[in-house]
Scaffold this active site. Structure first.
Site, PDB file in Angstrom:
ATOM      1  N   TYR A  56      -1.891  -4.858   0.317  1.00 63.96           N
ATOM      2  CA  TYR A  56      -0.637  -5.469   1.384  1.00 63.96           C
ATOM      3  C   TYR A  56       0.105  -5.701  -0.756  1.00 63.96           C
ATOM      4  O   TYR A  56       0.096  -4.419  -1.577  1.00 63.96           O
ATOM      5  CB  TYR A  56      -0.925  -7.311   0.846  1.00 63.96           C
ATOM      6  N   GLU A  57       1.466  -5.398  -0.730  1.00 60.35           N
ATOM      7  CA  GLU A  57       1.817  -5.755  -1.749  1.00 60.35           C
ATOM      8  C   GLU A  57       2.768  -4.000  -1.876  1.00 60.35           C
ATOM      9  O   GLU A  57       2.815  -3.912  -3.461  1.00 60.35           O
ATOM     10  CB  GLU A  57       1.636  -6.055  -3.460  1.00 60.35           C
TER      11      GLU A  57
END
Lengths: 582, 582
Positions: free
Chosen positions: A428-429
């Site tokens: 993620y991110e």
């Protein structure tokens, strides 16, 4: 099994002795009145350590075994989480580095980074709640109107209200340009319609309100990523006098059943199932992605710190087990291969910490300075901190399982949870593939490697500092690794001009190489500091730092060369492999 | 999501074209009548592929989400598993390589290895049931009296009865010598009392009976590992006429709640809670560990094949997703970094397969020959197959998660299960630390590297075979890696004489280095074969094999040098690090 104790001594070594925050930040106007230095560091770290050990760490297994759930458009979080979040708020930790004009403590980012490490060691799923809230507040701080700032920031900084970031859609992940959520003008605000997925801490009742930041498209917006705008979509609207009014039309639909971070509700969020979710434009129209990117560096640093934090947690549990578990008449910590695994966990964690905290300090300097080189350094190193540290987080958590043998595979032991939790961070991110592409394609490409070469010069200065009998072998190892790093940098800058595909094919390996060499550099710097202190102090941390650096050079830094070989090789085999044969 | 299809074409390439089983095994007396060769391979592989795809693969998610459980001294296995096990038995797969004198098909081990790969790709938890049963039968075959063989083997070979291996106790894992289970003489048999843990498929009702092989201590047995005996402890005793009689006093107490392989019941087993479990001595008194070790090579090969199998399963799911998932207007399989991950999964899987099948053939040759060099080769390579392949299994399953992005972290996708399942294989059947210690301490030490140097000579012959325009770059890469392998071998043999601790500190890295180089060697051999075939055939497998080898040399083989550097470095930093500073 939850005996996490923050490594305050090592953290303080990095903050005060390696980064010298008093000397380097104390004189800046923003921090002038705050007494930045060892006393402050000690007090803050001890208080955060207490909170992390006593309040957060006991929740880790609770969140894992009693996950967040969703029913009737409400999320129910794990028992104890709400109370712990409120204690975090009461301690002022949401606003530690926030602007004092809106209730923040205005302290250097590095203290927030250290606290964030502790939250992640104690419970990664829990840590995401303050990380996301702080990120949302920073975005409003950077792009909000004065009215928006005064409406939201104080309540977010105090931890009275939470924040969330609503970006991804099904079909629009790494490629946000194709998103479908739309915002229709409606007087002074907008009505939003659409569905968002993977919304971390997207709903809960631990705080009175949630300030969602939502990406959506205006009518007639340009195609792709230049047609995306950012909106503030509060869960509860203002009642006209600053209190909580009507429930806004943004609701959780479900929470994902995930490999790990079970305590963190990952929501599908529906906007506009009824009359449309009321949203307020944040920043300029169609500049939503740019607005998100201004806070991306901070968010990605924190993701790297997740890798660091989970590694420390996994290490502490493994080393405690290895001291107690006897096989063949001795504790297994004395077995060469177990010691190898534990030191591989430990020294990489030390290296990640030194790297992350150092760049958090650079971030503070960059914010308070007009020197573009500082921001360029931060921009260069953030994808490395995010990508390299989260890759190591998975490796280290996996080693933690291995140290426990069969017990590590039994869930009740708690070692496997570190691995399950850690596994999200490379995804993620911005996946680590995206980080690598950003590092090489943008950060290296935009100045033809100038920022990178300046970094290499600093590394060479440390090689010179190692020029004494005690540290010579460390200096030699670092010198060789830095020379190879300079060579891959040159190779990639040339490839970027000749054939970007070739450069991109080597991007992941460059990210890893740079991470390993930067880790060695910061440990070598630490050894230079420690070597001087050894003569005045009996504390084992000083010879310990040198011992860790030696192990790192012997067992870890050797990996950098294999990544370099991939880059030198030019990836023709990768590029030429017909995908239809796969 | 369960679309596993066995890679029959690659398997047959390895078996018939690389290993040339017809030429090398077909003439041996044991196999003379069986028609070993491409037609037989094709028929067996197709039938096993059908069973794996249609019967076993659909169970993978079932076992994961509806795990085995234990209540009232009985284990309840996941729905559908019993029926599938019975189909496996009906197909004759339990006895594929077993002695025809006891109902086996007497086929070469490599066919059992290929089938085992398929079972593990389809469902690792399921695969453990036949693996353990076959292992137990082999132990009785090797050490049982004629009466024991006739009492048990036919029923185990047919799959009518299952088998289990009861070794570990709480406090006696890698160090079995300190176990507490005791066996008291009672007429022509013994009564066993104790508790065993981590007993894979320790109880179930899928088959009529379970033949447990149990390690225990006789009264007045010598201390430590020389005082352990092996017993046959059937779940149901003989009724005196070959039928099932009384329930024996060995019962499951509980099943572990594990990170993965949920479909495989991992039992705590209690012996002698009532009158004592009736056991029959297998082999000589106090020779139990030696008896276990004779079948260890086979069992450890199968564990390596678990790493291989789970890798193939994870790869197939990832590549299918990457072809379908569009980001930025193209399927993500076309993105350089996704392609890098998929090829890293693919070519290492190909390399593991070539290595495991090749040594399975060596095993057959060793069993049928008096040449001790063959068994020495098997002994040398088994810890590498087990250790290296199971380390790669975890890496590859983790890459499979990463290829899926956020979806990979959601359990329903099924990618995360490969990682959770794969994570056990480096731990059980001798941790990979134990494998590495065995490789260096015993296998390298006992002949001062002679078997290893013979292997290196064979690798050099392949370098010579690559001496043509098409394969020259592969030959160059292999030559360099083999030269380094020769150097680390020499270094370790010297270290074994001077300071065993130093050699042991480098053991893990040697195991990994040898695995990577052996993988390159077998792929290079495959390329030599494929290169000759390319001129007569349009099949893409031939140029594909060369393309895979090139990618392997470019992106994977480079890792070998970093492991070698650790060995050359001598591990002083590891050895000198005081454990009290950790």
């Amino acid at each position: 099994m939850e005996n996490y104790r923050a490594p305050v001594e090592d953290m303080q070594f990095v903050i005060d002795e390696l980064c010298e925050v008093g000397e380097r930040l104390g004189g800046l106007q923003r921090f002038a009145e705050l007494g930045v230095g060892p006393d402050l560091s000690g007090a803050l770290l001890e208080e955060s350590a207490r909170l992390s050990a006593e309040v957060i760490a006991p929740l880790r297994r609770v969140g894992d075994t009693q996950p967040a759930s969703c029913a009737e458009r409400k999320v129910q979080i794990s028992p104890g989480y709400a109370e712990a979040l409120q204690q975090l708020a009461a301690g002022g930790w949401y606003g530690i580095a926030a602007d004092p004009a809106h209730g923040g403590q205005g302290l250097p980012e590095v203290y927030g980074t250290a606290a964030c490490e502790m939250w992640n060691s104690a419970d990664m799923a829990f840590a995401l709640a303050p990380i996301l809230s702080i990120g949302a507040a920073m975005t409003i701080q950077a792009h909000g109107s004065e009215q928006q700032k005064s409406a939201y920031l104080e309540k977010m900084t105090s931890g009275e209200w939470a924040g969330s970031m609503c970006l991804t859609e099904s079909g629009a992940g790494s490629d946000l340009g194709v998103m479908k959520t739309r915002a229709v003008p409606d007087g002074d605000h907008y009505r939003l319609f659409g569905q968002k997925i993977y919304i971390t801490w997207g709903d809960h009742e631990a705080m009175d309100n949630i300030v969602h930041l939502v990406l959506a498209k205006l009518p007639d917006a340009p195609e792709g990523s230049r047609g995306i705008s950012l909106f503030i979509v509060p869960k509860y609207l203002d009642d006209g006098s600053g209190g909580l009014g009507e429930r806004n039309d943004i609701y959780p639909v479900s929470v994902e059943h995930k490999l790990g971070i079970h305590g963190s509700p990952t929501c599908v969020m529906a906007l506009g199932d009824d009359a449309g979710a009321v949203g307020y434009l944040l920043g300029e129209p169609n500049q939503g992605l740019a607005c998100m990117f201004t806070m991306m560096n901070e968010a990605r640093l924190k993701m790297g710190v997740q890798g660091l934090g989970v590694s420390e947690g996994a290490y502490q549990q493994a080393v405690a087990y290895a001291r107690e578990r006897v096989q063949g008449g001795v504790p297994i910590i004395e077995h060469a291969d177990v010691k190898r695994m534990l030191l591989t966990m430990r020294v990489q964690t030390e290296a990640m910490r030194a790297l992350a905290y150092t760049e958090a300090v650079t971030m503070d300097l960059a914010h308070q300075s007009a020197d573009p080189a500082l921001q360029a350094r931060v921009d260069l190193m953030i994808p490395v901190i995010k990508g390299w540290s989260t890759e190591l987080g998975v490796e280290i958590a996996s080693l933690g399982v291995q140290v426990h043998g069969g017990m590590g595979y039994v869930e009740e032991t708690g070692a496997a949870q570190y691995l399950r939790d850690a596994r999200i961070a490379p995804i993620y991110e911005g996946t680590n593939g995206i980080q690598a592409a950003d590092l090489v394609g943008r950060k290296l490409g935009r100045d033809q490697g100038a920022t990178m070469l300046a970094l290499i010069e600093e590394m060479k200065a440390t090689v010179t500092d190692c020029n004494n009998a005690e540290l010579a072998d460390i200096g030699t190892a670092l010198a060789s690794a830095v020379a190879t790093l300079a060579a891959t940098t040159t190779t990639l800058v040339e490839q970027l001009q000749e054939n970007r595909h070739t450069a991109q094919a080597g991007a992941y390996d460059f990210m890893m190489q740079l991470g390993y060499v930067a880790g060695a550099w910061h440990l070598a710097r630490s050894s230079v500091v420690a070597s001087a202190r050894c003569q005045q102090s009996e504390r084992s941390i000083y010879p310990g730092k040198i011992a860790s650096t030696r192990y790192y050079c012997e067992h870890i830094l050797v990996r950098a060369a294999s990544h370099a070989e991939v880059i030198f090789g030019g990836s023709a085999a990768l590029q030429n492999y017909p995908t239809e044969w796969m």
